[in-house]
Scaffold this active site. Structure first.
Site, PDB file in Angstrom:
ATOM      1  N   ARG A  34     -20.919  48.819  26.199  1.00  9.42           N
ATOM      2  CA  ARG A  34     -20.939  47.443  25.671  1.00  9.42           C
ATOM      3  C   ARG A  34     -22.168  47.162  24.811  1.00  9.42           C
ATOM      4  O   ARG A  34     -22.110  46.377  23.879  1.00  9.42           O
ATOM      5  CB  ARG A  34     -20.909  46.443  26.839  1.00  9.42           C
ATOM      6  CG  ARG A  34     -19.637  46.508  27.673  1.00  9.42           C
ATOM      7  CD  ARG A  34     -18.813  45.259  27.458  1.00  9.42           C
ATOM      8  NE  ARG A  34     -17.549  45.314  28.147  1.00  9.42           N
ATOM      9  CZ  ARG A  34     -17.223  44.515  29.148  1.00  9.42           C
ATOM     10  NH1 ARG A  34     -18.080  43.617  29.587  1.00  9.42           N
ATOM     11  NH2 ARG A  34     -16.035  44.601  29.701  1.00  9.42           N
ATOM     12  N   ASP A 145     -21.461  26.163  29.711  1.00  6.92           N
ATOM     13  CA  ASP A 145     -21.453  27.620  29.833  1.00  6.92           C
ATOM     14  C   ASP A 145     -22.857  28.117  29.502  1.00  6.92           C
ATOM     15  O   ASP A 145     -23.622  27.434  28.820  1.00  6.92           O
ATOM     16  CB  ASP A 145     -20.425  28.267  28.891  1.00  6.92           C
ATOM     17  CG  ASP A 145     -20.002  29.649  29.370  1.00  6.92           C
ATOM     18  OD1 ASP A 145     -18.915  29.771  29.958  1.00  6.92           O
ATOM     19  OD2 ASP A 145     -20.771  30.614  29.181  1.00  6.92           O
TER      20      ASP A 145
HETATM   21  C1  LIG Z   1     -14.162  34.554  32.914  1.00 12.77           C
HETATM   22  S1  LIG Z   1     -14.917  33.150  32.200  1.00 12.77           S
HETATM   23  C2  LIG Z   1     -14.135  31.837  33.140  1.00 12.77           C
HETATM   24  C3  LIG Z   1     -13.622  30.693  32.275  1.00 12.77           C
HETATM   25  C4  LIG Z   1     -12.846  29.609  33.019  1.00 12.77           C
HETATM   26  N1  LIG Z   1     -13.659  28.979  34.027  1.00 12.77           N
HETATM   27  C5  LIG Z   1     -11.574  30.166  33.617  1.00 12.77           C
HETATM   28  O1  LIG Z   1     -11.492  30.365  34.838  1.00 12.77           O
HETATM   29  O2  LIG Z   1     -10.630  30.437  32.868  1.00 12.77           O
HETATM   30  C6  LIG Z   1     -16.560  33.215  32.934  1.00 12.77           C
HETATM   31  C7  LIG Z   1     -17.608  32.394  32.188  1.00 12.77           C
HETATM   32  O3  LIG Z   1     -18.773  32.266  33.026  1.00 12.77           O
HETATM   33  C8  LIG Z   1     -19.901  32.235  32.189  1.00 12.77           C
HETATM   34  N2  LIG Z   1     -21.129  32.541  32.980  1.00 12.77           N
HETATM   35  C9  LIG Z   1     -21.519  33.746  33.485  1.00 12.77           C
HETATM   36  N3  LIG Z   1     -22.705  33.617  34.092  1.00 12.77           N
HETATM   37  C10 LIG Z   1     -23.065  32.311  33.976  1.00 12.77           C
HETATM   38  C11 LIG Z   1     -24.203  31.557  34.397  1.00 12.77           C
HETATM   39  N4  LIG Z   1     -25.225  32.137  35.053  1.00 12.77           N
HETATM   40  N5  LIG Z   1     -24.244  30.230  34.112  1.00 12.77           N
HETATM   41  C12 LIG Z   1     -23.227  29.642  33.440  1.00 12.77           C
HETATM   42  N6  LIG Z   1     -22.127  30.296  33.010  1.00 12.77           N
HETATM   43  C13 LIG Z   1     -22.060  31.617  33.274  1.00 12.77           C
HETATM   44  C14 LIG Z   1     -19.590  33.299  31.136  1.00 12.77           C
HETATM   45  O4  LIG Z   1     -20.364  33.090  29.956  1.00 12.77           O
HETATM   46  C15 LIG Z   1     -18.074  33.070  30.914  1.00 12.77           C
HETATM   47  O5  LIG Z   1     -17.837  32.229  29.806  1.00 12.77           O
END
Ligand SMILES: C[S@@+](CC[C@H](N)C(=O)[O-])C[C@H]1O[C@@H](n2cnc3c(N)ncnc32)[C@H](O)[C@@H]1O
Length: 275
Positions: A34, A145
């Protein structure tokens, strides 16, 4: 470009400190694959320089730590993902909340880890189904986010037609407008659902900067990346921003440990209420 174990551990340390995400040794090949593209974009030929960059203190380091999280996490999301949550929202949760709003009360929903916006827009569409004039009341959705790139896409609110498959026809016709000249057919979210949402960059592993309380929090498919301690601290922080009876939704493979956190009670599939 080869990632040495010692460099992998430096990257894993930065990821843990910045985002609470644990990278097991088994993820080394994934991280190498990645990040190789990212290093090329930066004009770097070895991971040692990259480690130095992310370990720095300035704006560049902060920016790159965000890029690093973007590279190793997934932003996969969909409109009406895990639809049973939206059924519960529509049938049981929103009716009393919207009644409260009609009488002048405050209603707050939060999509924490909103990725490219499909989740907060689905919340807005569900709300507008029940109260088309929701914008006239004190009803707001916070969408946050860690990753600024996905937030920019969320705030832009333009999606290819195929992404809208799960959006019921009448809502699609009322709340999306075709966007000309985007290559494949695309639609922009309308101003009514858009106006209910504020987008904000927030790292859930840091102390929450907002003071207000929430009636519903969606934090789905986000803590899967976190170690157990960080996950617990996120649920705890949420509980402090939730009044008794308010709701928390988590992802299909996530659970809140109600033994460790007696302030949450399970109510439905991957949904919890603040005691
Ligand atoms: C798989 S997506 C989930 C999106 C949506 N909640 C759903 O279930 O469809 C996970 C998101 O979590 C965010 N994320 C990861 N670590 C995070 C953190 N420490 N604080 C805030 N957001 C975070 C990532 O950037 C990503 O956009």
């Amino acid at each position: 470009m080869r990632l040495e174990p010692q460099e992998f551990h430096r990257i894993a340390k930065a990821v843990r400190e910045y985002a609470g995400i644990t990278l097991l040794d088994s993820k080394m090949a994934l991280v190498q694959a990645r990040l190789a593209k990212r290093l090329r974009a930066l004009g770097m030929s070895e991971f040692g320089s990259y480690c130095q960059l992310i370990e720095g203190r300035g704006e560049d380091a902060l920016h790159e730590r965000q890029e690093l999280i973007t590279a190793i996490t997934t932003n996969v999301t969909r409109f009406y993902r895990e639809p049973h949550h939206f059924d519960l929202l529509r049938s049981r949760i929103l009716p009393p909340l919207l009644e409260h709003a009609r009488k002048g009360g405050r209603v707050r929903l939060w999509s924490a880890g909103c990725s490219t916006g499909e989740e907060p827009y689905t919340i807005a569409l569900t709300l507008l189904e029940l109260l088309p004039e929701a914008g006239r009341y004190d009803v707001k959705i916070l969408a946050s986010d860690l990753d600024r790139a996905v937030l920019a896409t969320a705030s832009r609110g333009i999606y290819p037609e195929r992404a809208l498959e799960a959006v019921p026809g009448p809502l699609r016709r009322t709340h999306f407008d075709p966007v000309p000249g985007e290559g494949e057919p695309c639609f922009a979210i309308g101003s009514t659902p858009r106006a209910l949402i504020s987008f904000r960059q927030l790292n859930l592993t840091l102390p929450l900067p907002m003071k207000g309380m929430f009636d519903v929090i969606f934090c789905r498919n986000v803590v899967i990346y976190f170690d157990a301690e960080t996950e617990l601290s996120v649920w705890k922080a949420f509980s402090e921003r939730m009044s008794p009876g308010s709701w928390l939704f988590v992802g299909h493979s996530e659970r809140v440990n109600t033994l460790a956190l007696p302030m949450f009670q399970s109510d439905g599939v991957t949904s919890y209420r603040r005691v």
